[in-house]
Design a protein around this motif. Structure first.
Motif, PDB file in Angstrom:
ATOM      1  N   GLY A 217       8.975   6.194 -50.628  1.00 54.37           N
ATOM      2  CA  GLY A 217       8.451   7.051 -49.718  1.00 54.37           C
ATOM      3  C   GLY A 217       9.427   7.584 -48.516  1.00 54.37           C
ATOM      4  O   GLY A 217       9.618   8.811 -48.425  1.00 54.37           O
TER       5      GLY A 217
ATOM      6  N   ARG B 103      11.861   9.681 -50.335  1.00 50.60           N
ATOM      7  CA  ARG B 103      11.311  11.105 -50.694  1.00 50.60           C
ATOM      8  C   ARG B 103      11.319  11.914 -49.492  1.00 50.60           C
ATOM      9  O   ARG B 103      11.396  13.231 -49.562  1.00 50.60           O
TER      10      ARG B 103
ATOM     11  N   ASP C 164       1.305   8.563 -49.416  1.00 49.31           N
ATOM     12  CA  ASP C 164       1.549  10.058 -49.322  1.00 49.31           C
ATOM     13  C   ASP C 164       1.132  10.625 -47.969  1.00 49.31           C
ATOM     14  O   ASP C 164       1.192  11.794 -47.689  1.00 49.31           O
TER      15      ASP C 164
END
Ligand SMILES: *Cc1c(COP(=O)(O)O)cnc(C)c1O
Length: 490
Positions: free
Chosen positions: A200, A203, A480
């Motif tokens: 995460g 990203r 997310d």
């Protein structure tokens, strides 16, 4: 000497730029174009303070720092924050010597680098005349988070975000993080494991739109994880320091080789030992110890990195990792600096979870030995060492010790060995107390007290009074949502 990406972006960066950026724009990691040689007369160094060794070792990696500047960094980092003037004392037992790297504020080895990273980063910001506020993103398997928070709390010009796996850290580790003070500190539990948190974070780094948006708001992203070269460089120093202490103890003569054993997760600590060897420290074998998440053991034995396997939660949570980031740096060095090849492996890893390295890399890997210790084996090692020699180790160090005893029995190699002791036993007090036969306590904090009463080993100052500290961070988020919480907090 400059820094370039492992994945082919040939643009050379100064050390100061690499430290500020953390991760290269092509998702690669910054590596030194040349590993500086250090010609150290070890005999003459006996008795030298840790900060002076650190200065000598780090200097070659940081050509942009002038002498006074680097001295301010090492002096500021390695001081009374550590609970022993030796900073990283070496303790000799019958079978091996333990390099205790856990005497900093958070009682784990991450303090060795994270006490100095804020100094390195602030110096870099000053030198690069960076005018944006630096936002430090950190994924943690338990120990990096707290050490980074302590290092960066209320450091002006920075905001720090830490993401830890909601169910993958010890009770003590969690409490250390959620009680962190500092107006610039942000701590979140995530629904996922460490690999999810790290992916995460990477990203977000590679999300161009997000970066542009932040830049518009005058922020720039950086990292306190060992993907930042500023985390790795300080770690090289303590292997030299261990060698000098072995010499001082009469365990070796100057120039003799030693083995180094490292309980490994993200491959940062053992990579630092590899760098020490390249700099000229006489190291024979680099022994990489894993728990049930034995992706590195299999890789070292077979040349196939296969992350498609069951993930195990173990009593050494800081090693519960299947995507071991810093291995990428080692592969780059061992491939003859072939960044196209490395980019290919990392693409395979992202797409299929698996890659197989070339014969060149495999044959260059012969300095490494990979071994695994299961939980029962590590716990047995804790029990034996305590009952046999009254020396207490934590669950991670126990994995290394157990692998080492096995290595020695199998190979007969009795080269003096240094085991990186990566955490205080009190950070994993429940399990350690159980290993040495104490009854189960009400919680982790009661275990600390019971363990102290039974062993007399001092409790690290940072863990005292932890139970009564106010909880200041209690959010749990989905993977997310990471970018969103950063954006809204800023
Ligand atoms: C982080 C950590 C490790 C693993 O170190 P890497 O540099 O990620 O390989 C081992 N033990 C403890 C206690 C840790 O905190």
């Amino acid at each position: 000497m400059q820094y370039i990406s492992t994945r082919g972006n040939k643009e050379e960066k100064r050390s100061t730029q690499a430290i500020i950026m953390g991760l290269a724009s092509d998702k690669g990691l910054y590596v030194p174009t040349e590993i500086p040689k250090l010609h150290m007369d070890f005999g003459h160094m006996v008795g030298t303070a840790y900060k002076d060794i650190a200065f000598k070792v780090m200097r070659g990696f940081l050509p942009e720092f002038d002498e006074d500047e680097l001295r301010r960094c090492t002096d500021g980092a390695y001081d009374e924050k550590f609970d022993t003037p030796k900073i990283a004392p070496l303790v000799n037992t019958e079978q091996a010597s333990f390099l205790e790297l856990y005497h900093g504020r958070t009682a784990a080895f991450k303090d060795m680098a994270l006490s100095i990273l804020p100094y390195l980063l602030l110096s870099s910001i000053r030198k690069e005349q960076e005018d944006k506020k630096v936002v430090i993103l950190t994924a943690t398997s338990g120990d990096t988070g707290k050490a980074a928070l302590e290092g960066f709390a209320d450091v002006s010009g920075t905001e720090i975000f830490v993401f830890y796996p909601a169910h993958g850290v010890s009770e003590i580790q969690k409490r250390q993080m959620v009680t962190q003070r500092g107006a610039n500190t942000h701590v979140y539990a995530i629904e996922g494991n460490f690999d999810d948190a790290q992916t995460g974070v990477k990203r977000i780094f590679n999300d161009g739109d997000f970066a542009v948006k932040l830049a518009g708001e005058d922020y720039r992203l950086s990292s306190a994880n060992s993907i930042n070269i500023g985390r790795l460089i300080p770690q090289v120093a303590y292997y030299f320091y261990a060698y000098i202490q072995l010499l001082d103890a009469g365990k070796i003569a100057s120039g003799d080789k030693i083995n180094v054993v490292v309980p490994t997760g993200n491959f940062g600590n053992i990579l630092a030992a590899f760098y020490a060897k390249q700099m000229g420290l006489p190291i024979h074998k680099l022994i990489c110890a894993s728990n049930e998440n034995r992706v590195l053991t299999d890789f070292i034995n077979d040349g196939v990195y296969d992350a498609n396997r069951q993930f195990h939660l173990t009593s050494s949570p800081s090693m519960d990792i299947l995507i071991s980031s810093n291995l990428e740096r080692l592969l780059w060095h061992l491939s003859g600096e072939n960044s196209a090849e490395i980019a290919g492996y990392m693409r395979d890893l992202e797409r299929t979870g698996i890659y197989t390295v070339s014969d060149t890399i495999r044959s260059n890997m012969s300095d490494f030995y990979g071994g695994t210790a299961r939980m029962d084996e590590a716990h047995e090692a804790i029990r034996r060492l305590w009952h046999g020699e009254q020396y207490l180790i934590d669950t991670h160090t126990a994995v290394a010790y157990s692998v080492y005893l096995d290595y020695r029995a199998k190979t007969g190699d009795d080269t003096p060995a240094v085991i990186a002791s990566t955490a205080s036993a009190y950070k994993f007090a429940d399990q350690v107390a159980d290993c040495i036969g104490l009854p189960k306590a009400a919680d982790g904090f009661a275990s600390i007290e019971a363990l102290h009463e039974a062993t007399g080993v001092p409790v690290p100052p940072g863990l005292k009074g932890l139970r009564d500290k106010k909880i200041l961070h209690s959010d749990t988020i989905k993977i997310d949502e990471m970018a969103n919480v950063i954006a809204s907090a800023l």
